[in-house]
Design a protein around this motif. Structure first.
Motif, mmCIF file in Angstrom:
data_model
loop_
_atom_site.group_PDB
_atom_site.id
_atom_site.type_symbol
_atom_site.label_atom_id
_atom_site.label_comp_id
_atom_site.label_asym_id
_atom_site.label_seq_id
_atom_site.Cartn_x
_atom_site.Cartn_y
_atom_site.Cartn_z
ATOM 1 N N TYR A 83 38.408 35.950 32.342
ATOM 2 C CA TYR A 83 37.148 35.727 31.684
ATOM 3 C C TYR A 83 37.150 35.987 30.375
ATOM 4 O O TYR A 83 37.930 36.900 29.711
ATOM 5 C CB TYR A 83 36.187 36.759 32.466
ATOM 6 C CG TYR A 83 35.976 36.444 33.934
ATOM 7 C CD1 TYR A 83 35.131 35.453 34.357
ATOM 8 C CD2 TYR A 83 36.810 37.372 34.789
ATOM 9 C CE1 TYR A 83 35.223 35.294 35.853
ATOM 10 C CE2 TYR A 83 36.616 36.842 36.196
ATOM 11 C CZ TYR A 83 35.897 36.171 36.640
ATOM 12 O OH TYR A 83 35.700 35.840 37.894
ATOM 13 N N VAL A 113 39.125 39.368 29.530
ATOM 14 C CA VAL A 113 38.707 40.303 30.718
ATOM 15 C C VAL A 113 39.588 39.754 31.912
ATOM 16 O O VAL A 113 39.604 38.762 32.490
ATOM 17 C CB VAL A 113 37.400 40.547 31.191
ATOM 18 C CG1 VAL A 113 36.961 41.401 32.258
ATOM 19 C CG2 VAL A 113 36.484 40.935 29.911
ATOM 20 N N GLU A 115 40.408 39.947 36.069
ATOM 21 C CA GLU A 115 39.800 40.409 37.447
ATOM 22 C C GLU A 115 40.997 40.544 38.514
ATOM 23 O O GLU A 115 41.563 39.873 38.442
ATOM 24 C CB GLU A 115 38.781 39.605 37.784
ATOM 25 C CG GLU A 115 38.114 39.987 39.096
ATOM 26 C CD GLU A 115 37.165 39.251 39.557
ATOM 27 O OE1 GLU A 115 37.090 38.858 40.765
ATOM 28 O OE2 GLU A 115 36.218 38.629 38.795
ATOM 29 N N ARG A 121 37.504 45.084 37.092
ATOM 30 C CA ARG A 121 37.839 44.227 35.908
ATOM 31 C C ARG A 121 38.430 45.435 34.909
ATOM 32 O O ARG A 121 38.105 46.308 34.823
ATOM 33 C CB ARG A 121 36.643 43.580 35.558
ATOM 34 C CG ARG A 121 36.128 42.299 36.381
ATOM 35 C CD ARG A 121 35.039 41.648 35.713
ATOM 36 N NE ARG A 121 34.748 40.444 36.350
ATOM 37 C CZ ARG A 121 33.941 39.430 36.273
ATOM 38 N NH1 ARG A 121 33.389 39.552 34.823
ATOM 39 N NH2 ARG A 121 33.672 38.403 36.995
ATOM 40 N N THR A 149 39.847 49.087 27.990
ATOM 41 C CA THR A 149 38.749 49.306 28.767
ATOM 42 C C THR A 149 38.137 50.564 28.412
ATOM 43 O O THR A 149 36.762 50.660 28.490
ATOM 44 C CB THR A 149 39.258 49.320 30.391
ATOM 45 O OG1 THR A 149 39.786 48.002 30.637
ATOM 46 C CG2 THR A 149 37.854 49.648 31.139
#
Length: 348
Positions: A83, A113, A115, A121, A149
């Protein structure tokens, strides 16, 4: 990885890995093995593809990163789904690795991103770099996926904190301006004393907010702090009754100001103005009903009638209750003021 390497170091590691990958076939089996051992030892996800984008190698860190075991021959990326940072789906054929191969150039300074199959994620920065043979022809690419993250979460927390501080600062400034505008006194010295007391009440509750990371303040602590200057050594002059209740910031600040005004008036004209006066403050709430605060004075100067002049103290308390959709009742009994403040449930 951001704890181990700065961004420039990450890019440098990607370039080193690219150099190893580009030259590994020239050094034979031993060099190939050393190259793979090197990439396996790195605590960051690294994989390679051929010129068409088919995966030819991935290290163990890729498995942890992607939450799955990639397959040799898969196209473009080791991740399950991709994403954009705004949540828009990113097809693998348009991912940074695909761009690097299709345009035959390194891709830098982008975020994405990934997943995992379990739905979790991870935000990351890729460093895809084309690999070329001795004639400069494209033979594949190497990519390094750096988990950011924790950094993104820290940035989000900082943004929320900044927004909260901005909101609280504006609110506090508005309250201070209102107090400045409405404070009345006959002399400059009296004005300074009154205004400083009101600012002190605000400062006390702000310290409580700071200690709780701006989540609120405990009602009992607010009451004790505001009434501490008037308490006797034997502890019998002021009685505080009630379970501790956690108040949201707006309600906590308003109650602190209201209690300050009630205490100030009691010290000037009521039960706290003489040694024989007594004050009892209590509250009731069971989590489902409104918060009801009782203020009861006794033993002070006899009260013959309600005051005819409505000073800022009374006006401030009334304004606070009205702003929070609450109610207030006063009874000017001969033995002293009895006041009840009721705040609706869920005031933020």
């Amino acid at each position: 990885m951001l704890d181990l390497f700065g961004q420039s170091d990450e890019a440098r590691i990607g370039e080193i890995a690219a150099g190893y990958a580009a030259n590994r076939t020239e050094a034979g089996t031993d060099s190939e093995r050393r190259f793979r051992d090197l990439l396996q030892a790195l605590p960051v996800a690294i994989y390679t593809t051929d010129a068409e984008g088919c995966i030819t190698f991935f290290n163990r860190a890729c498995i942890d990163f992607a939450g799955r075991t990639p397959k040799i021959g898969e196209m473009w990326c080791v991740t399950w789904k991709l994403y954009m940072p705004d949540g828009t789906a990113l097809p693998h054929a348009e991912c940074p690795m695909a761009i690097a191969l299709k345009q035959n150039r390194p891709v830098r300074d982008v975020e994405a991103v990934a997943e995992r199959p379990d739905g979790s994620r991870i935000c990351f920065m890729p460093y895809p770099t084309p690999l070329r043979d001795e004639r400069g022809r494209l033979v594949g690419a190497v990519n390094m996926l750096v988990d950011i993250t924790a950094r993104k979460q820290a940035e989000q927390r900082m943004m929320l904190l900044t927004s909260e501080v901005d909101h609280r600062s504006n609110n506090l400034l508005a309250v201070a301006q209102a107090m400045l505008r409405l404070t009345k006194a006959d002399t400059a010295e009296e004005f300074q004393t009154v205004f400083a007391g009101r600012l002190s009440a605000l400062a006390n509750v702000q310290r409580l907010f700071s200690a709780s990371r701006w989540t609120g303040a405990n009602l009992k602590t607010i009451v004790e702090e505001e009434l501490r200057p008037y308490a006797s050594r034997d502890g019998e002059r002021i009685t505080i009754v009630g379970d501790d209740v956690r108040l949201p910031p707006t309600l906590a600040q308003s109650i602190a100001v209201a209690l300050h005004e009630l205490a100030t008036n009691a010290a000037k004209y009521g039960a706290l103005s003489g040694p024989s006066g007594r004050l009892e403050i209590s509250w009731e709430t069971n989590g489902a009903e409104p918060l009801v605060l009782h203020w009861s004075e006794s033993g002070g100067p006899r009260v013959n009638e309600a005051p005819t002049r409505k000073g800022f103290g009374i006006g401030a308390v009334d304004g606070i209750i009205r702003t929070l959709r609450g109610t207030i009742t006063r009874q000017w009994r001969p033995e002293g003021l009895v006041c009840e403040l009721s705040f609706p449930e869920g005031v933020a």
